[in-house]
Design a protein around this motif. Structure first.
Motif, PDB file in Angstrom:
ATOM      1  N   PRO B   9       9.658  -0.474  12.592  1.00 58.26           N
ATOM      2  CA  PRO B   9       8.447  -0.768  13.370  1.00 58.26           C
ATOM      3  C   PRO B   9       7.171  -0.496  12.581  1.00 58.26           C
ATOM      4  CG  PRO B   9       9.980   0.561  14.629  1.00 58.26           C
ATOM      5  CD  PRO B   9      10.488   0.537  13.214  1.00 58.26           C
ATOM      6  N   GLU B  10       7.216   0.531  11.725  1.00 60.65           N
ATOM      7  CA  GLU B  10       6.021   0.875  10.941  1.00 60.65           C
ATOM      8  C   GLU B  10       6.434   1.351   9.566  1.00 60.65           C
ATOM      9  OE1 GLU B  10       3.632   3.197  14.292  1.00 60.65           O
ATOM     10  OE2 GLU B  10       2.387   2.789  12.533  1.00 60.65           O
ATOM     11  N   MET B  11       5.597   1.058   8.589  1.00 62.87           N
ATOM     12  CA  MET B  11       5.824   1.563   7.239  1.00 62.87           C
ATOM     13  C   MET B  11       4.483   1.877   6.610  1.00 62.87           C
ATOM     14  SD  MET B  11       8.859  -0.663   5.547  1.00 62.87           S
ATOM     15  CE  MET B  11       9.066   0.578   4.276  1.00 62.87           C
ATOM     16  N   SER B  12       4.514   2.800   5.667  1.00 60.67           N
ATOM     17  CA  SER B  12       3.299   3.147   4.927  1.00 60.67           C
ATOM     18  C   SER B  12       3.600   3.124   3.434  1.00 60.67           C
ATOM     19  CB  SER B  12       2.813   4.558   5.312  1.00 60.67           C
ATOM     20  OG  SER B  12       2.440   4.607   6.657  1.00 60.67           O
ATOM     21  N   GLU B  17       1.294   0.753  -5.005  1.00 63.45           N
ATOM     22  CA  GLU B  17       2.738   0.915  -5.050  1.00 63.45           C
ATOM     23  C   GLU B  17       3.434  -0.336  -4.505  1.00 63.45           C
ATOM     24  OE1 GLU B  17       2.571   4.048  -7.102  1.00 63.45           O
ATOM     25  OE2 GLU B  17       4.534   3.961  -6.106  1.00 63.45           O
ATOM     26  N   THR B  18       4.754  -0.290  -4.539  1.00 63.18           N
ATOM     27  CA  THR B  18       5.568  -1.412  -4.056  1.00 63.18           C
ATOM     28  C   THR B  18       6.257  -1.014  -2.764  1.00 63.18           C
ATOM     29  OG1 THR B  18       5.939  -2.312  -6.266  1.00 63.18           O
ATOM     30  CG2 THR B  18       7.567  -2.872  -4.575  1.00 63.18           C
ATOM     31  N   SER B  82       0.472  -2.963  -3.951  1.00 61.74           N
ATOM     32  CA  SER B  82      -0.112  -3.052  -2.602  1.00 61.74           C
ATOM     33  C   SER B  82      -1.615  -2.839  -2.616  1.00 61.74           C
ATOM     34  CB  SER B  82       0.537  -1.992  -1.701  1.00 61.74           C
ATOM     35  OG  SER B  82       1.919  -2.237  -1.567  1.00 61.74           O
ATOM     36  N   GLN B  83      -2.292  -3.641  -1.819  1.00 64.11           N
ATOM     37  CA  GLN B  83      -3.745  -3.547  -1.715  1.00 64.11           C
ATOM     38  C   GLN B  83      -4.132  -3.256  -0.269  1.00 64.11           C
ATOM     39  OE1 GLN B  83      -5.168  -7.284  -3.299  1.00 64.11           O
ATOM     40  NE2 GLN B  83      -4.232  -6.929  -5.306  1.00 64.11           N
ATOM     41  N   LEU B  84      -5.322  -2.704  -0.118  1.00 66.45           N
ATOM     42  CA  LEU B  84      -5.779  -2.328   1.228  1.00 66.45           C
ATOM     43  C   LEU B  84      -5.755  -3.536   2.172  1.00 66.45           C
ATOM     44  CD1 LEU B  84      -8.749   0.072   0.383  1.00 66.45           C
ATOM     45  CD2 LEU B  84      -6.439   0.685   1.101  1.00 66.45           C
ATOM     46  N   GLY B  85      -6.035  -4.709   1.622  1.00 70.52           N
ATOM     47  CA  GLY B  85      -6.042  -5.915   2.449  1.00 70.52           C
ATOM     48  C   GLY B  85      -4.659  -6.360   2.906  1.00 70.52           C
ATOM     49  N   ASP B  86      -3.637  -5.708   2.388  1.00 72.07           N
ATOM     50  CA  ASP B  86      -2.275  -6.052   2.821  1.00 72.07           C
ATOM     51  C   ASP B  86      -1.926  -5.380   4.144  1.00 72.07           C
ATOM     52  OD1 ASP B  86      -1.035  -5.832  -0.602  1.00 72.07           O
ATOM     53  OD2 ASP B  86      -1.911  -7.532   0.494  1.00 72.07           O
ATOM     54  N   ALA B  87      -2.752  -4.455   4.585  1.00 74.25           N
ATOM     55  CA  ALA B  87      -2.474  -3.769   5.849  1.00 74.25           C
ATOM     56  C   ALA B  87      -2.486  -4.773   6.989  1.00 74.25           C
ATOM     57  CB  ALA B  87      -3.507  -2.675   6.098  1.00 74.25           C
ATOM     58  N   ALA B  88      -1.390  -4.844   7.701  1.00 75.57           N
ATOM     59  CA  ALA B  88      -1.252  -5.852   8.756  1.00 75.57           C
ATOM     60  C   ALA B  88       0.086  -5.660   9.440  1.00 75.57           C
ATOM     61  CB  ALA B  88      -1.333  -7.263   8.174  1.00 75.57           C
ATOM     62  N   MET B  89       0.305  -6.495  10.435  1.00 75.99           N
ATOM     63  CA  MET B  89       1.618  -6.614  11.052  1.00 75.99           C
ATOM     64  C   MET B  89       2.324  -7.749  10.327  1.00 75.99           C
ATOM     65  SD  MET B  89       2.938  -5.030  13.702  1.00 75.99           S
ATOM     66  CE  MET B  89       4.175  -5.154  14.978  1.00 75.99           C
ATOM     67  N   TYR B  90       3.569  -7.540   9.962  1.00 79.39           N
ATOM     68  CA  TYR B  90       4.332  -8.571   9.261  1.00 79.39           C
ATOM     69  C   TYR B  90       5.498  -9.004  10.136  1.00 79.39           C
ATOM     70  CZ  TYR B  90       1.668  -7.816   5.034  1.00 79.39           C
ATOM     71  OH  TYR B  90       0.652  -7.742   4.117  1.00 79.39           O
ATOM     72  N   PHE B  91       5.570 -10.316  10.352  1.00 73.88           N
ATOM     73  CA  PHE B  91       6.650 -10.872  11.160  1.00 73.88           C
ATOM     74  C   PHE B  91       7.586 -11.697  10.289  1.00 73.88           C
ATOM     75  CE2 PHE B  91       5.408  -9.722  15.386  1.00 73.88           C
ATOM     76  CZ  PHE B  91       4.028  -9.656  15.367  1.00 73.88           C
ATOM     77  N   THR B 107       6.746  -5.552  11.738  1.00 72.22           N
ATOM     78  CA  THR B 107       6.619  -4.260  11.053  1.00 72.22           C
ATOM     79  C   THR B 107       5.144  -4.056  10.753  1.00 72.22           C
ATOM     80  OG1 THR B 107       8.798  -4.391  10.010  1.00 72.22           O
ATOM     81  CG2 THR B 107       7.158  -2.939   8.976  1.00 72.22           C
ATOM     82  N   ARG B 108       4.618  -2.943  11.228  1.00 69.04           N
ATOM     83  CA  ARG B 108       3.207  -2.655  10.942  1.00 69.04           C
ATOM     84  C   ARG B 108       3.127  -1.916   9.615  1.00 69.04           C
ATOM     85  NH1 ARG B 108      -1.104  -3.199  13.633  1.00 69.04           N
ATOM     86  NH2 ARG B 108      -0.023  -3.487  15.630  1.00 69.04           N
ATOM     87  N   LEU B 109       2.418  -2.500   8.684  1.00 69.66           N
ATOM     88  CA  LEU B 109       2.302  -1.913   7.348  1.00 69.66           C
ATOM     89  C   LEU B 109       0.940  -1.247   7.188  1.00 69.66           C
ATOM     90  CD1 LEU B 109       3.463  -1.534   4.490  1.00 69.66           C
ATOM     91  CD2 LEU B 109       2.357  -3.694   3.868  1.00 69.66           C
ATOM     92  N   HIS B 110       0.982   0.039   6.811  1.00 73.03           N
ATOM     93  CA  HIS B 110      -0.243   0.799   6.525  1.00 73.03           C
ATOM     94  C   HIS B 110      -0.346   0.988   5.023  1.00 73.03           C
ATOM     95  CE1 HIS B 110      -0.579   1.896  10.803  1.00 73.03           C
ATOM     96  NE2 HIS B 110       0.729   2.069  10.760  1.00 73.03           N
ATOM     97  N   ILE B 111      -1.527   0.806   4.498  1.00 75.18           N
ATOM     98  CA  ILE B 111      -1.762   1.039   3.073  1.00 75.18           C
ATOM     99  C   ILE B 111      -2.600   2.306   2.944  1.00 75.18           C
ATOM    100  CG2 ILE B 111      -2.598   0.070   0.902  1.00 75.18           C
ATOM    101  CD1 ILE B 111      -0.397  -1.613   2.189  1.00 75.18           C
ATOM    102  N   LEU B 112      -2.088   3.265   2.215  1.00 79.41           N
ATOM    103  CA  LEU B 112      -2.768   4.563   2.054  1.00 79.41           C
ATOM    104  C   LEU B 112      -3.600   4.545   0.769  1.00 79.41           C
ATOM    105  CD1 LEU B 112       0.336   6.747   2.947  1.00 79.41           C
ATOM    106  CD2 LEU B 112      -1.481   5.958   4.471  1.00 79.41           C
ATOM    107  N   PRO B 113      -4.890   4.837   0.885  1.00 79.67           N
ATOM    108  CA  PRO B 113      -5.747   4.797  -0.324  1.00 79.67           C
ATOM    109  C   PRO B 113      -5.462   5.964  -1.258  1.00 79.67           C
ATOM    110  CG  PRO B 113      -7.009   5.466   1.599  1.00 79.67           C
ATOM    111  CD  PRO B 113      -5.635   5.127   2.108  1.00 79.67           C
TER     112      PRO B 113
END
Lengths: 114, 113
Positions: B9-12, B17-18, B82-91, B107-113
């Motif tokens: 459901p969620e990933m960070s 990173e990859t 991974s870039q900050l702009g990649d933060a999103a929900m992925y279907f 899957t909700r993807l969080h990008i950590l700075p």
């Protein structure tokens, strides 16, 4: 490049009212899909049209109807609106004839029923 | 009936990173298409990448690539650098023979700075 156009972008209706959502597909696309996405939900397929004929039907309530016109634009008509109809409604289009198998989505119409 | 399952459901992931998003599906069809769509906070659905089932070669689009395992009915998405702009929900999505698109739960993807 032209994209899928949906109108209106936002719509507020009261319970028991009627709403009409419009979708203008990418030129030369022959297939239109409608999806409903509730808050925090994945998009749910409602209905699709190919060459102006209904091609498939999903979880579309009987209160909803849709059609595709001769210019390939489509309209989703929603009657007797309920609070639970509040959602983001996506339209997507694709072209089967051109083997273009991606579905391109519009920006969605956010419907709020109050 | 076809189904699409996204078990995360969620990933960070740390910026640069990859990360790999998982997707499995179930179908009896032999020819079909698979897609990954990105839905940023604007809620627009954006196609990220697609894979034709008859192609053995994994699809790649810049920093996005898939690992398509047809026998295992697995279709994971790898995002490199991974870039900050990649933060999103992925279907993850499957296109049926009668042209209906079935989505996973996302899957909700969080990008950590």
């Amino acid at each position: 490049a032209a994209g899928v156009i949906q109108s209106p972008r936002h719509l507020i209706k009261e319970k028991r009212e009627t709403a009409t959502l419009k979708c203008y597909p990418i030129p030369r696309h022959d297939t239109v899909y409608w999806y409903q996405q509730g808050p925090g939900q994945d998009p749910q397929f409602l209905i699709s049209f190919y060459e102006k004929m209904q091609s498939d039907k999903g979880s579309i309530p009987d209160r909803f109807s849709a059609q595709q016109f001769s210019d390939y634009h489509s309209e989703l008509n929603m009657s007797s609106l309920e609070l639970g109809d509040s959602a983001l409604y996506f339209c997507a289009s694709s072209s089967i004839k051109d083997m273009n198998t991606e579905a391109f989505f519009g920006q969605g119409t956010r419907l709020t029923v109050v | 009936a076809q189904t699409v399952t996204q078990s995360q459901p969620e990933m960070s992931v740390q910026e640069a990173e990859t990360v790999t998003l998982s997707c499995t599906y179930d179908t009896s069809e032999s020819d079909y298409y698979l897609f990954w769509y990105k839905q940023p906070p604007s809620r627009q659905m954006i196609l990220v990448i697609r894979q034709e089932a008859y192609k053995q070669q994994n699809a790649t689009e810049n920093r996005f690539s898939v690992n398509f395992q047809k026998a295992a009915k697995s279709f994971s998405l790898k995002i490199s650098d991974s870039q900050l702009g990649d933060a999103a929900m992925y279907f993850c999505a499957y296109r049926t023979r009668d042209d209906k698109i079935i989505f996973g739960k996302g899957t909700r993807l969080h990008i950590l700075p």
